[in-house]
Design a protein around this motif. Structure first.
Motif, short mmCIF file in Angstrom:
data_model
loop_
_atom_site.label_atom_id
_atom_site.label_comp_id
_atom_site.label_asym_id
_atom_site.label_seq_id
_atom_site.Cartn_x
_atom_site.Cartn_y
_atom_site.Cartn_z
N VAL A 36 0.83 -1.20 0.00
CA VAL A 36 0.00 0.00 0.00
C VAL A 36 0.86 1.26 0.00
O VAL A 36 0.58 2.23 -0.71
CB VAL A 36 -0.95 0.01 1.21
CG1 VAL A 36 -1.58 1.39 1.41
CG2 VAL A 36 -2.04 -1.05 1.05
N ARG A 37 1.94 1.23 0.77
CA ARG A 37 2.77 2.43 0.93
C ARG A 37 3.51 2.83 -0.35
O ARG A 37 4.04 3.92 -0.46
CB ARG A 37 3.77 2.22 2.07
CG ARG A 37 3.12 2.27 3.46
CD ARG A 37 4.18 2.47 4.53
NE ARG A 37 5.10 1.34 4.61
CZ ARG A 37 4.92 0.28 5.41
NH1 ARG A 37 3.87 0.23 6.20
NH2 ARG A 37 5.82 -0.70 5.43
N THR A 38 3.53 1.94 -1.34
CA THR A 38 4.19 2.27 -2.60
C THR A 38 3.23 2.90 -3.61
O THR A 38 3.66 3.31 -4.70
CB THR A 38 4.78 1.00 -3.25
OG1 THR A 38 3.72 0.13 -3.70
CG2 THR A 38 5.67 0.26 -2.27
N PHE A 39 1.95 3.02 -3.24
CA PHE A 39 0.94 3.49 -4.20
C PHE A 39 0.83 5.01 -4.17
O PHE A 39 0.83 5.63 -3.11
CB PHE A 39 -0.42 2.87 -3.86
CG PHE A 39 -1.46 3.06 -4.93
CD1 PHE A 39 -1.47 2.24 -6.05
CD2 PHE A 39 -2.42 4.05 -4.82
CE1 PHE A 39 -2.43 2.41 -7.04
CE2 PHE A 39 -3.39 4.23 -5.81
CZ PHE A 39 -3.38 3.40 -6.92
N THR A 40 0.71 5.60 -5.35
CA THR A 40 0.58 7.05 -5.49
C THR A 40 -0.87 7.42 -5.79
O THR A 40 -1.46 6.91 -6.75
CB THR A 40 1.46 7.58 -6.63
OG1 THR A 40 2.84 7.30 -6.32
CG2 THR A 40 1.29 9.09 -6.79
N VAL A 41 -1.46 8.29 -4.96
CA VAL A 41 -2.83 8.77 -5.15
C VAL A 41 -2.79 10.05 -5.99
O VAL A 41 -1.89 10.88 -5.81
CB VAL A 41 -3.50 9.05 -3.79
CG1 VAL A 41 -4.91 9.59 -3.98
CG2 VAL A 41 -3.52 7.77 -2.94
N VAL A 42 -3.74 10.21 -6.90
CA VAL A 42 -3.77 11.40 -7.75
C VAL A 42 -4.89 12.34 -7.31
O VAL A 42 -5.93 11.88 -6.82
CB VAL A 42 -3.95 11.03 -9.24
CG1 VAL A 42 -2.77 10.20 -9.72
CG2 VAL A 42 -5.25 10.28 -9.46
N PRO A 43 -4.72 13.65 -7.46
CA PRO A 43 -5.74 14.62 -7.03
C PRO A 43 -6.75 14.91 -8.13
O PRO A 43 -6.62 14.45 -9.27
CB PRO A 43 -4.89 15.85 -6.72
CG PRO A 43 -3.78 15.78 -7.74
CD PRO A 43 -3.47 14.31 -7.89
N CYS A 44 -7.73 15.73 -7.81
CA CYS A 44 -8.71 16.21 -8.76
C CYS A 44 -8.00 17.02 -9.85
O CYS A 44 -7.14 17.86 -9.55
CB CYS A 44 -9.75 17.07 -8.04
SG CYS A 44 -10.90 17.94 -9.13
N THR A 45 -8.38 16.81 -11.10
CA THR A 45 -7.75 17.53 -12.20
C THR A 45 -8.23 18.98 -12.30
O THR A 45 -7.60 19.80 -12.96
CB THR A 45 -8.03 16.84 -13.54
OG1 THR A 45 -9.45 16.72 -13.72
CG2 THR A 45 -7.40 15.45 -13.57
N VAL A 46 -9.34 19.29 -11.64
CA VAL A 46 -9.91 20.63 -11.72
C VAL A 46 -9.32 21.56 -10.65
O VAL A 46 -8.88 22.68 -10.94
CB VAL A 46 -11.45 20.60 -11.61
CG1 VAL A 46 -12.03 22.02 -11.59
CG2 VAL A 46 -12.04 19.80 -12.76
N CYS A 47 -9.30 21.06 -9.38
CA CYS A 47 -8.89 21.94 -8.29
C CYS A 47 -7.74 21.39 -7.45
O CYS A 47 -7.28 22.05 -6.53
CB CYS A 47 -10.08 22.25 -7.38
SG CYS A 47 -10.59 20.84 -6.35
N GLY A 48 -7.31 20.16 -7.75
CA GLY A 48 -6.24 19.56 -6.96
C GLY A 48 -6.71 19.00 -5.63
O GLY A 48 -5.89 18.66 -4.77
N GLY A 49 -8.03 18.88 -5.47
CA GLY A 49 -8.59 18.41 -4.21
C GLY A 49 -8.63 16.90 -4.08
O GLY A 49 -8.05 16.15 -4.88
N THR A 50 -9.36 16.44 -3.06
CA THR A 50 -9.44 15.02 -2.73
C THR A 50 -10.53 14.33 -3.53
O THR A 50 -11.70 14.73 -3.50
CB THR A 50 -9.74 14.85 -1.22
OG1 THR A 50 -8.67 15.43 -0.47
CG2 THR A 50 -9.87 13.38 -0.86
N VAL A 51 -10.15 13.27 -4.22
CA VAL A 51 -11.10 12.50 -5.04
C VAL A 51 -11.59 11.29 -4.25
O VAL A 51 -10.81 10.60 -3.60
CB VAL A 51 -10.44 12.05 -6.35
CG1 VAL A 51 -11.39 11.17 -7.15
CG2 VAL A 51 -10.04 13.26 -7.17
#
Length: 304
Positions: free
Chosen positions: A189-204
């Motif tokens: 799990v610790r190797t996984f990269t989470v990506v943000p919202c493409t519109v505002c950079g917020g939490t998806v």
């Protein structure tokens, strides 16, 4: 005033005499044939598509604790854990195909016997089978939403972004859970990269209702209106343990609307049930659809 089916509602301890449940679907067919029936489905209808339920004999809650809304919004580590596991699990759910139970519900709706379908599932299999205007009480894993700006988008788009950000992530899914989650070691799990919202950079977040999160009020009110206008409520594959679905059964029974339950095992709604069937959903619903349509001269429901 519209008439109701002839089966009488008689809640109380005597209903439990039906344990472990009948195996004859004809009394259910008699009611469904009258039309204006609302289906309320749960995870049990999707088990034959390879998606386990939460609370059955092999339900995932016996070995798995689902992500809660509080954990997801309150912890970056929790969000990383969720998306790492869901990234793998969603692919399995996306590949799942409707089973005989889903197809029978769609057929009954197409023939005019159902006035609505409410599902607690997030797998989209009712729609894939051909059901229309399904109210997804808990949302759908096919969509994601930004908690900061409210933008919604397709899960497929996010899936590709996660693939691009995690090209070295080679973990494989083992056991799949109804919410699309799988089990993964913490070091993976610790190797996984989470990506943000493409519109505002917020939490998806997936556009589903997590444990501890409220179903949107407008959605709940739409369900209540549908229940109020029904001749009967048909519960399929749900233990009714959580209030989000159980409240509609209780509401219908209080109004004198017959409640019919088809489920493997006991449910929280059994004391409110007019009749309960204990059979696998695919088999029971295929037989139910046959019974409802057999011998019908008009090819559709009667609305007395």
């Amino acid at each position: 005033m519209r008439s109701r089916p002839t089966l009488e509602w008689a809640p109380g301890p005597e209903v439990l005499a039906l344990e472990p449940g009948a195996t004859d679907v004809r009394p259910v067919a008699d009611v469904v044939r009258g039309g204006r029936v609302v289906v309320l489905s749960g995870a049990g209808i999707s088990t034959e598509s390879g998606i386990p339920d939460y609370r059955g004999e092999t339900g995932s809650l016996r070995t798995h604790t689902p992500m809660t809304y509080g954990d997801f919004v309150g912890s970056e580590a929790a969000r990383q854990r969720y998306w790492a596991r869901s990234h793998l699990g969603w692919r399995t759910i996306a590949r799942a195909a409707p089973n005989d139970g889903h197809r029978a519900v769609a057929a009954l709706q197409a023939c005019g016997y159902l006035s609505g379908v409410i599902t607690q599932n997030v797998d989209g299999l009712h729609q894939a089978a051909g059901a229309r205007d399904v109210i997804e009480l808990h949302g759908n894993l096919d969509r994601v939403i930004c908690l900061d700006c409210g933008t919604t988008s397709a899960r497929e788009v996010l899936d590709q972004r996660l693939r691009d950000a995690n090209r070295e992530f080679t973990a494989e899914a083992t056991r799949i859970n109804p919410d699309g989650d799988v089990e993964l070691p913490e070091e993976v799990v610790r190797t996984f990269t989470v990506v943000p919202c493409t519109v505002c950079g917020g939490t998806v977040k997936p556009d589903v209702v997590f444990f501890g999160e409220n179903v949107p009020k407008a959605r709940v009110e739409r369900c209540y209106r549908m229940i109020d206008d029904a001749n009967a409520v048909l519960v399929l594959g749900s233990s009714l343990t959580v209030m989000s679905g159980f409240r509609f059964v209780r509401h219908a029974a209080k109004a004198g609307t017959p409640v019919l339950i088809i489920n493997q095992g006991l449910t929280r709604g059994d004391p409110y049930a007019t009749y309960r069937v204990n059979l696998p959903l695919g088999r029971a619903l295929t037989e139910l659809a046959h019974q409802v349509t057999a011998g019908e001269e008009t090819g559709g429901p009667s609305h007395a």
